[in-house]
Enzyme design. Structure first.
Site, PDB file in Angstrom:
ATOM      1  N   HIS A   1      -7.391 -17.449  -5.056  1.00  0.00           N
ATOM      2  CA  HIS A   1      -7.502 -18.173  -6.332  1.00  0.00           C
ATOM      3  C   HIS A   1      -7.504 -19.690  -6.188  1.00  0.00           C
ATOM      4  CE1 HIS A   1      -6.813 -17.460 -10.897  1.00  0.00           C
ATOM      5  NE2 HIS A   1      -8.019 -17.876 -10.584  1.00  0.00           N
TER       6      HIS A   1
ATOM      7  N   ASP B   1       3.292 -12.960  -8.584  1.00  0.00           N
ATOM      8  CA  ASP B   1       2.374 -13.455  -9.611  1.00  0.00           C
ATOM      9  C   ASP B   1       2.936 -13.155 -11.005  1.00  0.00           C
ATOM     10  OD1 ASP B   1       0.157 -14.368 -10.961  1.00  0.00           O
ATOM     11  OD2 ASP B   1      -1.268 -13.384  -9.629  1.00  0.00           O
ATOM     12  N   ASP B   2       3.169 -14.178 -11.793  1.00  0.00           N
ATOM     13  CA  ASP B   2       3.628 -14.016 -13.188  1.00  0.00           C
ATOM     14  C   ASP B   2       5.000 -13.342 -13.310  1.00  0.00           C
ATOM     15  OD1 ASP B   2       1.164 -15.054 -13.799  1.00  0.00           O
ATOM     16  OD2 ASP B   2       0.543 -13.442 -15.130  1.00  0.00           O
TER      17      ASP B   2
END
Ligand SMILES: *[C@@H]1O[C@H](CO)[C@@H](O)[C@H](O)[C@H]1NC(C)=O
Ligand SMILES: *[C@@H]1O[C@H](CO)[C@@H](O)[C@H](O)[C@H]1NC(C)=O
Ligand SMILES: *[C@@H]1O[C@H](CO)[C@@H](O)[C@H](O)[C@H]1NC(C)=O
Ligand SMILES: *[C@@H]1O[C@H](CO)[C@@H](O)[C@H](O)[C@H]1NC(C)=O
Ligand SMILES: *[C@@H]1O[C@H](CO)[C@@H](O)[C@H](O)[C@H]1NC(C)=O
Ligand SMILES: CC(=O)N[C@H]1CO[C@H](CO)[C@@H](O)[C@@H]1O
Length: 517
Positions: A127, A33-34
């Protein structure tokens, strides 16, 4: 189905034939993530990632690989094999109180694999919407789920705080589930270790007569910046506190991937496994991530937002050790994995992804020549971008272009709209693409520079991956062609879904985020 058929075949045939007819591979998909372009050791980062470096050196590094600039959109395209414009999710992410999810008539990757006889597990971040039970991972193709449904929670308390607009209050509540049940016992356990532990248990407990699909969507290395001390200690040389903590979080993630690989080997599964590692979007430079020398960051359509770190590893790759420069996109995984599984994409809606297995495994030319990064008519860059916010001239120029629009045929693309399209080595951007700075790693002596933005920009990203030289004036015919392509995509876009917060989402002071309808 395919796996079952193969088992039956093996039962009927001699053992030798079964060795030849290999069962479908186990697929372990690790989604970071990111995680930014300049955050992996093999791109020259000051952050060390020995496991990622080694696995990718023995596998295939995907160096011309694209993701979406945000969490929900990337995951959505991974699971559906379709562009955001085709699912109505072209705008931002699904916020905790918004009553929508990936449309329920989309057939997701794990559903296809489950039908093909795979055992399917999801660990970590979802998500993709959760307002109804029908949106949850266990209703969308996963036999098991352990993780969280929204994003941005605390790594230890597993609480997510969110402002509920219609109630005018900020709510912090637990967001962790085992299957569909709220998981209350894991407070204090660092999520990178917690999710790795669960994934390892799944691998260890897996019966090898079924192929495995394990989706590990780690919380790492998204903000908040939290990590056990042992991971930061080697990074005392990094002065900037954000970057130092972030480096520790990357180290934990690197160890996690090492642990998963070891578990696959110990369980005797590795020989027929493919490990896929991908980030979901570019690094968030406000929270320690970095994409240098690429322009922009998470949330933008610049290369720093969409060019992703990714590699594959595992003995089933025919030409290991390759560095792959072929154009690939996160929507390509669905047809690629389904192909490897010997399953069928029957039942999916028209796919935007391509089966890339020959390209990845043998280095053949990519079947993909074009890539729609996104078209989002509602785009807003919410984070501060010192010195790089949409300049007044661009706003004025955009307004003039809107004025010009009136005189043009309706089939012309509105160049005030935030959009980007890749065609071979070319990339066209329209509207405000998001924070346009080149952001060096904190403490680095290298400098950025800035360039005036225009409502329409063309770059040759193959020769100019940093998007420094805007050349639309040199190629008017190409620009006109690319605008036609954008208009072609926009003409088939579903209306943007982005409903207002539903106050019934409120879990109350002691509840947990989860389905409320
Ligand atoms: C929201 O709450 C704050 C205090 O918590 C208050 O100052 C503000 O007026 C409220 N806004 C509305 C629209 O009710
Ligand atoms: C988790 O919590 C539940 C209820 O609080 C309890 O019954 C259960 O034994 C706990 N499990 C573990 C592994 O601690
Ligand atoms: C990796 O495995 C070791 C040994 O089991 C464990 O101590 C460590 O916490 C694991 N690391 C992660 C990030 O899960
Ligand atoms: C595709 O699915 C439909 C409906 O389930 C089925 O009738 C058809 O035979 C399938 N086609 C193939 C090629 O598997
Ligand atoms: C063009 O797009 C901008 C930004 O989304 C919008 O404000 C404007 O109304 C659009 N113009 C036309 C003619 O559709
Ligand atoms: C480190 C650095 O050079 N930062 C600059 C990047 O560009 C913006 C916009 O020109 C400047 O404001 C920064 O000072």
């Amino acid at each position: 189905m395919a796996a079952r058929k193969l088992e039956t075949l093996c039962f009927l045939l001699a053992a030798a034939a079964c060795v030849l007819a290999k069962p479908p591979p186990n697929i372990v998909f690790v989604l970071a993530d990111d995680f930014g372009w300049n955050d992996v050791g093999y791109h020259g980062s000051e952050i060390r990632t020995p496991n990622l470096d080694l696995l990718s050196a023995r596998g295939v590094r995907l160096e011309n690989y694209y993701v979406q600039p945000l969490c929900t959109p990337s995951r959505n395209q991974l699971m559906t094999g379709r562009y955001q414009i085709h699912t109505g999710l072209q705008h931002e992410i699904i916020w905790p109180c918004q009553p929508y999810c990936v449309p329920l008539d989309e057939k997701l990757l794990p559903q296809i694999l489950m039908e093909a006889g795979y055992r399917t597990h999801a660990v970590g971040k979802w998500h993709l919407g959760m307002y109804q039970r029908a949106c949850l991972p266990t209703h969308r193709g996963f036999h098991t789920f352990f993780g969280y449904l929204t994003g941005s929670e605390d790594y230890y308390s597993h609480q997510r705080c969110s402002f509920i607009t219609p109630l005018n209050l900020s709510r912090c509540a637990l967001d962790l589930r085992d299957g569909e049940e709220v998981a209350v016992n894991f407070t204090g356990q660092y999520s990178t270790e917690l999710f790795t532990q669960r994934a390892t248990q799944i691998i260890t407990g897996h019966t090898p007569d079924e192929p495995l699909f394990l989706y590990v969507a780690l919380q790492a290395v998204h903000a908040p910046l939290q990590v056990p001390k042992r991971f930061i200690e080697p990074y005392s040389f990094i002065q900037n506190e954000h970057r130092r903590k972030y480096a520790g979080m990357v180290a934990a993630m690197d160890e996690a991937v090492g642990n998963l690989t070891l578990a696959l080997k110990d369980a005797g599964l590795w020989d027929n496994s493919l490990l896929i590692f991908s980030t979901d979007n570019g690094g968030q430079t406000l929270s320690g991530g970095n994409n240098w020398p690429l322009r922009g960051r998470k949330w933008t359509l610049w290369e720093g937002g969409v060019r992703g770190v990714a590699f594959v590893s595992g003995p089933i790759i025919e030409q290991p050790g390759a560095v792959n420069q072929e154009l690939m996109h996160i929507s390509d995984w669905l047809p690629t994995i389904v192909g490897l599984a010997g399953a069928s994409t029957n039942g999916t809606k028209p796919l935007d992804g391509f089966d890339m297995w020959d390209t990845i495994s043998r280095g053949t030319a990519s079947p993909r020549v074009e890539l729609l990064h996104n078209i989002d008519p509602l785009f807003m860059d919410m984070s501060p971008c010192p010195g790089g916010d949409a300049p007044e001239e661009l706003v004025q120029e955009s307004l003039r272009s809107v004025g010009r629009q009136v005189d043009l045929r309706a089939s012309e693309f509105n160049t005030s709209v935030h959009a980007a399209l890749r065609f071979r080595n070319w990339k066209l951007l329209t509207g405000y693409p998001g924070c346009p700075l080149w952001i060096p790693p904190p403490g680095g002596s290298r400098m950025n520079s800035s360039a005036a933005l225009k409502p329409l920009m063309l770059f040759d990203v193959q020769n100019d991956p940093e998007e420094r030289e805007e050349i639309s004036h040199q190629h008017p015919e190409l620009v006109s062609f690319l605008l036609k392509r954008l208009q072609f995509y926009q003409s088939q876009a579903k209306p943007v879904q982005f409903p207002p917060d539903d106050p019934r989402c409120d879990p109350g002071p002691s509840g947990a985020w989860g389905p409320w309808q």
